[in-house]
Design a protein around this motif. Structure first.
Motif, PDB file in Angstrom:
ATOM      1  N   VAL A  58     172.642  85.705   5.446  1.00 21.03           N
ATOM      2  CA  VAL A  58     173.885  85.563   4.999  1.00 21.03           C
ATOM      3  C   VAL A  58     174.020  84.271   4.251  1.00 21.03           C
ATOM      4  CG1 VAL A  58     174.977  85.720   7.453  1.00 21.03           C
ATOM      5  CG2 VAL A  58     173.041  83.256   7.433  1.00 21.03           C
ATOM      6  N   CYS A  59     174.898  83.599   3.347  1.00 15.89           N
ATOM      7  CA  CYS A  59     174.347  82.854   2.451  1.00 15.89           C
ATOM      8  C   CYS A  59     175.386  81.397   3.062  1.00 15.89           C
ATOM      9  CB  CYS A  59     175.139  83.062   1.707  1.00 15.89           C
ATOM     10  SG  CYS A  59     175.509  81.709   0.090  1.00 15.89           S
ATOM     11  N   LEU A  60     174.607  80.194   2.632  1.00 11.82           N
ATOM     12  CA  LEU A  60     175.683  79.075   3.324  1.00 11.82           C
ATOM     13  C   LEU A  60     175.213  77.985   2.436  1.00 11.82           C
ATOM     14  CD1 LEU A  60     173.905  77.139   6.733  1.00 11.82           C
ATOM     15  CD2 LEU A  60     173.369  76.029   4.700  1.00 11.82           C
ATOM     16  N   LYS A  61     176.225  76.636   2.161  1.00 14.34           N
ATOM     17  CA  LYS A  61     176.115  76.253   1.092  1.00 14.34           C
ATOM     18  C   LYS A  61     176.424  74.733   2.308  1.00 14.34           C
ATOM     19  CE  LYS A  61     179.650  76.051  -3.043  1.00 14.34           C
ATOM     20  NZ  LYS A  61     180.732  77.125  -3.696  1.00 14.34           N
ATOM     21  N   GLN A  62     175.675  74.048   1.481  1.00 16.50           N
ATOM     22  CA  GLN A  62     176.609  72.610   1.701  1.00 16.50           C
ATOM     23  C   GLN A  62     176.882  71.632   0.748  1.00 16.50           C
ATOM     24  OE1 GLN A  62     173.480  70.348   3.901  1.00 16.50           O
ATOM     25  NE2 GLN A  62     175.148  69.473   5.079  1.00 16.50           N
ATOM     26  N   SER A  63     177.630  70.801   1.018  1.00 14.90           N
ATOM     27  CA  SER A  63     178.556  69.980  -0.137  1.00 14.90           C
ATOM     28  C   SER A  63     176.775  68.692   0.741  1.00 14.90           C
ATOM     29  CB  SER A  63     179.198  69.299   0.801  1.00 14.90           C
ATOM     30  OG  SER A  63     180.293  70.194   0.962  1.00 14.90           O
ATOM     31  N   LEU A  64     176.846  68.401  -0.532  1.00  9.31           N
ATOM     32  CA  LEU A  64     176.143  67.158  -1.083  1.00  9.31           C
ATOM     33  C   LEU A  64     177.260  65.296  -1.239  1.00  9.31           C
ATOM     34  CD1 LEU A  64     173.065  68.408  -3.304  1.00  9.31           C
ATOM     35  CD2 LEU A  64     173.592  67.509  -0.642  1.00  9.31           C
ATOM     36  N   PRO A  65     176.806  64.310  -1.139  1.00 10.44           N
ATOM     37  CA  PRO A  65     177.656  63.298  -1.067  1.00 10.44           C
ATOM     38  C   PRO A  65     177.903  62.416  -2.598  1.00 10.44           C
ATOM     39  CG  PRO A  65     175.483  62.852  -0.368  1.00 10.44           C
ATOM     40  CD  PRO A  65     175.290  64.087  -0.213  1.00 10.44           C
ATOM     41  N   HIS A  66     177.231  63.620  -3.536  1.00 11.75           N
ATOM     42  CA  HIS A  66     177.202  63.335  -5.114  1.00 11.75           C
ATOM     43  C   HIS A  66     176.935  65.334  -5.899  1.00 11.75           C
ATOM     44  CE1 HIS A  66     173.000  64.603  -4.465  1.00 11.75           C
ATOM     45  NE2 HIS A  66     173.350  63.827  -3.726  1.00 11.75           N
ATOM     46  N   VAL A  67     177.214  64.842  -6.984  1.00 12.56           N
ATOM     47  CA  VAL A  67     177.280  66.296  -8.018  1.00 12.56           C
ATOM     48  C   VAL A  67     175.411  66.355  -7.747  1.00 12.56           C
ATOM     49  CG1 VAL A  67     176.651  67.022 -10.200  1.00 12.56           C
ATOM     50  CG2 VAL A  67     178.918  65.693  -9.202  1.00 12.56           C
ATOM     51  N   ARG A  68     174.871  67.412  -7.372  1.00 10.54           N
ATOM     52  CA  ARG A  68     173.621  68.290  -6.976  1.00 10.54           C
ATOM     53  C   ARG A  68     172.503  67.940  -7.978  1.00 10.54           C
ATOM     54  NH1 ARG A  68     170.572  72.975  -7.520  1.00 10.54           N
ATOM     55  NH2 ARG A  68     171.612  73.263  -9.158  1.00 10.54           N
ATOM     56  N   VAL A  69     173.679  68.146  -9.672  1.00  6.88           N
ATOM     57  CA  VAL A  69     171.892  67.974 -10.542  1.00  6.88           C
ATOM     58  C   VAL A  69     172.073  65.841 -10.934  1.00  6.88           C
ATOM     59  CG1 VAL A  69     172.574  69.897 -11.202  1.00  6.88           C
ATOM     60  CG2 VAL A  69     174.109  68.580 -12.145  1.00  6.88           C
ATOM     61  N   ASP A  70     173.332  65.877 -10.310  1.00  9.51           N
ATOM     62  CA  ASP A  70     173.407  64.304 -10.863  1.00  9.51           C
ATOM     63  C   ASP A  70     173.600  63.135  -9.870  1.00  9.51           C
ATOM     64  OD1 ASP A  70     173.484  62.183 -11.871  1.00  9.51           O
ATOM     65  OD2 ASP A  70     175.213  62.449 -13.375  1.00  9.51           O
ATOM     66  N   PRO A  71     172.467  63.117  -9.099  1.00  6.43           N
ATOM     67  CA  PRO A  71     172.470  61.837  -7.711  1.00  6.43           C
ATOM     68  C   PRO A  71     173.574  61.117  -7.866  1.00  6.43           C
ATOM     69  CG  PRO A  71     170.722  63.043  -8.221  1.00  6.43           C
ATOM     70  CD  PRO A  71     171.255  63.646  -9.388  1.00  6.43           C
ATOM     71  N   SER A  72     173.410  60.391  -9.161  1.00  9.19           N
ATOM     72  CA  SER A  72     174.136  59.363  -9.592  1.00  9.19           C
ATOM     73  C   SER A  72     175.704  59.508  -9.437  1.00  9.19           C
ATOM     74  CB  SER A  72     173.462  58.076 -10.446  1.00  9.19           C
ATOM     75  OG  SER A  72     174.231  59.408 -11.613  1.00  9.19           O
ATOM     76  N   TRP A  73     176.601  60.179  -9.491  1.00  8.54           N
ATOM     77  CA  TRP A  73     177.478  61.309  -9.761  1.00  8.54           C
ATOM     78  C   TRP A  73     178.432  61.290  -8.043  1.00  8.54           C
ATOM     79  CZ3 TRP A  73     179.816  64.701 -14.044  1.00  8.54           C
ATOM     80  CH2 TRP A  73     181.632  64.901 -13.695  1.00  8.54           C
ATOM     81  N   LYS A  74     178.551  60.304  -7.213  1.00  2.59           N
ATOM     82  CA  LYS A  74     178.739  60.625  -5.524  1.00  2.59           C
ATOM     83  C   LYS A  74     180.227  61.497  -5.881  1.00  2.59           C
ATOM     84  CE  LYS A  74     175.569  57.718  -4.965  1.00  2.59           C
ATOM     85  NZ  LYS A  74     174.230  58.558  -5.212  1.00  2.59           N
ATOM     86  N   MET A  75     180.528  61.592  -4.877  1.00  2.00           N
ATOM     87  CA  MET A  75     181.354  62.709  -4.909  1.00  2.00           C
ATOM     88  C   MET A  75     181.377  62.292  -3.079  1.00  2.00           C
ATOM     89  SD  MET A  75     181.665  66.116  -6.555  1.00  2.00           S
ATOM     90  CE  MET A  75     182.240  65.603  -7.905  1.00  2.00           C
TER      91      MET A  75
END
Ligand SMILES: Nc1ncnc2c1ncn2[C@@H]1O[C@H](COP(=O)(O)OP(=O)(O)OP(=O)(O)O)[C@@H](O)[C@H]1O
Ligand SMILES: Nc1ncnc2c1ncn2[C@@H]1O[C@H](COP(=O)(O)OP(=O)(O)OP(=O)(O)O)[C@@H](O)[C@H]1O
Lengths: 410, 410
Positions: A58-75
């Motif tokens: 299976v494929c599992l996807k999880q949102s991060l509280p920021h852009v994956r490639v730029d942790p300073s960009w909150k989301m």
């Protein structure tokens, strides 16, 4: 529901989570300790893992509280929520053209879908020289079915309004589209970047052409104010996984109601990027064929659903006029979608060359100067299209001009 | 919040409720036993009461679980919720052009607003021969401010999407507009009715003209798919209370995001109904003047807000293009609103003559045959307008044709 407060899952966390989900665990087979967890994140936003057991994957996807490639960009985390909602909305409409949704958890913002481990991301396949004539028409079918089925043509307005309400909450990702796709490239903005100085004069032309800027304004307004159907919202060649015979649209987290031509245009724009990255005209012919086949398939499927007279669609916008008049109305609607398709394709090309998020297409060109020339060709093409948008009346007008520009650039 | 389960309030129930609301009770003054409760319901949907005390008066509106004039027609209670939400959204934008919201309770679905006991419903005033040149331009100002201020021109899209979500839940009343205004009159439907046989051939013409039906289809699609601004949604002359000098828009329970020209068209359509009910051409001149003054005021106010350069509106749709190009875009947008205004005006006229809910305008004509002729004149006018919608490019085209038809019919 796990009731676990949000935290980013690692391999062990993933095993533990799935061990508690009998349906998913059965798909994998064996004991959780045996399961292989492999990170495959290659997009900008989320963590993505493939989890394999003796019986399946299976494929599992999880949102991060920021852009994956730029942790300073909150989301905000809610993007997997919208991806899950999108999957549930379109899956019954498009059959096997996306993935099944196996699990979604709103505390962890984890989405689990079927794994496509035998499939390749379409952009990668194209860059590797794959020529799969079935893919583009399948995407045409996908958009036709998803768009028609979520529109007022197929549904009572009460259902459409209710679904619109769900996706009108997808603010963070809609803001990204607005800024990165529809705004930044037309201004001085630190997120824009391009290396090749040969592009700079074209950028300046784009930003000082009144006709182009008016076209962009108009498309931006249409993106926000023409909720015709539920869009995928980010339908580039990186959001498609395929084999020669089986094609799936993934990554619907940007889903929002908007103009149908937005999805068509994203896809066509990315095919044009690939076109300009191809080494010779013979190689480019396949892409011209794909764009034409995409549009024809979209058009045919959409009209087929609309004119399904044996079981007329129960949408609120059922026609009042019959006979030739009804055809006039349908033609006008399809022309509007084509105009949007061509306009948004140009917008997608521009932002992928001078905006924040470029694509890898041109990396297949080894020579630096040739690479710059190909990018310039694509950018100049998109500029001309936006600047003369009213002159493109059919998909052939567009293909003819693309062919002409493509030959001139070689 | 009263926490009282829903029940329909009578005079004593109203006194008890207000006695528990210090702010409202203070406005009335005295003891609750002294308060006069007078029912003034005259619309189709709700109970409306004026409650007066020694110090002042308020107006109380309560939703019923059915249509007031037809208890067999069930209807959800939430319409006063949407009216309260609409008041809160537009009051800060339009200043004194609507009423203050004093109280709303979501259990009882009771809304209390300031009383306009010195004001007359505009339709009634017009029928009594009032000629108040200030009213129409004030309505133009009202729509310009409410529409601009709730649009993407004035607000970040995040706010607009959030407000759209609120009003996209107003399903029951939007369904009424769709059915009664935009659908029934163009089909055989038991809710339609008209007495005068002289109307029948015009009805048949309307229903068999492809151009007319296509125009109606298109306007219906625009009503559901062009969420430009928060509409009042039912802005006829019965939703306006006025004196010569003070004008208020009431009854916003149909509020929904839609094309700005819908509100303009409802108002203009009702002025045209009044026009055709006037006994002679001299009397009609004032209405021509009012329609022109309405549009000019709307246009001027809307453009003024858009071009407020000292404090440019912070909307997401701020322009990219400057100078003459920006004016082109604005002009295109205003022409689109005018096209909708004229189209929806015609639609409103038609449904008020042959649909479910007629208006009283023609009741001032004593002679039965003359009354029928005036109705026929209005209906034929609306038919011609829809049938030739593309030929009306300015408000003067519309006024000129109205004047011509009005003279011919006398
Ligand atoms: N169902 C799947 N099966 C196998 N691999 C997948 C699947 N879904 C995604 N992948 C792999 O994971 C990668 C990232 O997935 P996806 O594009 O959904 O993530 P994302 O972070 O949302 O990307 P973006 O930033 O483009 O939105 C894909 O490019 C693909 O290689
Ligand atoms: N604020 C007010 N002050 C004084 N009278 C009012 C006020 N609001 C409404 N009225 C009176 O009550 C009548 C009915 O009000 P309103 O139009 O809001 O009710 P309704 O049932 O929603 O009507 P409709 O069926 O047209 O939607 C008005 O025509 C007017 O005479």
């Amino acid at each position: 529901m796990t009731q676990t407060p949000y935290h980013t899952l690692d391999a062990n966390g993933i095993r533990d989570l799935i061990a508690g989900l009998p349906d998913v665990a059965t798909r994998l087979g064996g004991a959780s300790a045996q399961w292989q967890v492999r990170e495959v994140s290659d997009g900008n936003l989320n963590n993505v893992f493939l989890v394999g057991g003796p019986a399946g994957e299976v494929c599992l996807k999880q949102s991060l509280p920021h852009v994956r490639v730029d942790p300073s960009w909150k989301m905000p985390l809610d993007r997997t929520f919208f991806e899950a909602a999108w999957l549930r909305a379109v899956l019954p409409l498009v059959g096997g053209l996306t993935t099944e949704c196996l699990f979604f958890d709103r505390d962890l913002y984890v989405l689990i879908v079927e794994s496509l481990s035998g499939h390749t991301v379409l952009r990668t396949a194209l860059m590797q020289g794959a020529d799969w004539p079935g893919v583009a028409p399948r995407i045409g079918t996908f958009i036709a079915r998803a768009a028609f089925g979520t529109s007022l043509l197929a549904r009572p307005f009460e259902e459409v309004f209710t679904t619109r309400r769900t996706f009108a909450a997808n603010l963070a990702l809609t803001r990204i589209t607005l800024d990165l796709v529809l705004d930044d490239p037309y201004r001085d903005h630190p997120r824009n970047h391009w290396h090749d100085p040969v592009l700079t004069p074209i950028v300046l032309d784009i930003r000082s052409s009144a006709a182009t800027l008016l076209a962009v304004e108009n498309l931006r307004r249409r993106f926000l104010s023409q909720p015709q159907a539920l869009l995928h919202g980010d339908l580039h060649t990186g959001s498609i996984m395929s084999t020669p015979d089986d094609t799936r649209v993934i990554d619907g987290e940007f889903a929002v109601y908007g103009p149908i031509g937005f999805d068509c245009g994203m896809f066509v724009g990315n095919l044009v990027l690939h076109y300009f990255a191809m080494p010779d005209h013979a190689a480019r012919k396949a892409t011209l064929r794909d764009i034409g086949a995409f549009w024809n398939s979209f058009h045919e499927q959409f009209m087929g659903l609309w004119n399904a007279n044996e079981a007329p669609p129960p949408g609120t916008l059922r026609p009042l006029a019959y006979g030739p008049a009804a055809h006039v109305a349908q033609q006008t609607f399809m022309e509007e979608i084509l105009g949007d398709t061509i306009g948004f394709a140009a917008i997608e090309i521009i932002r992928r060359i001078i905006g924040y998020a470029h694509t890898a297409d041109f990396d297949i060109i080894a020579d630096r100067q040739q690479r710059a020339a190909c990018r310039a060709g694509a950018l100049a093409f998109a500029y001309h299209v936006l600047d003369h948008l009213n002159e493109f009346h059919t998909i052939n007008d567009f293909l003819y001009f693309l062919d002409e520009q493509g030959q001139a650039g070689l």
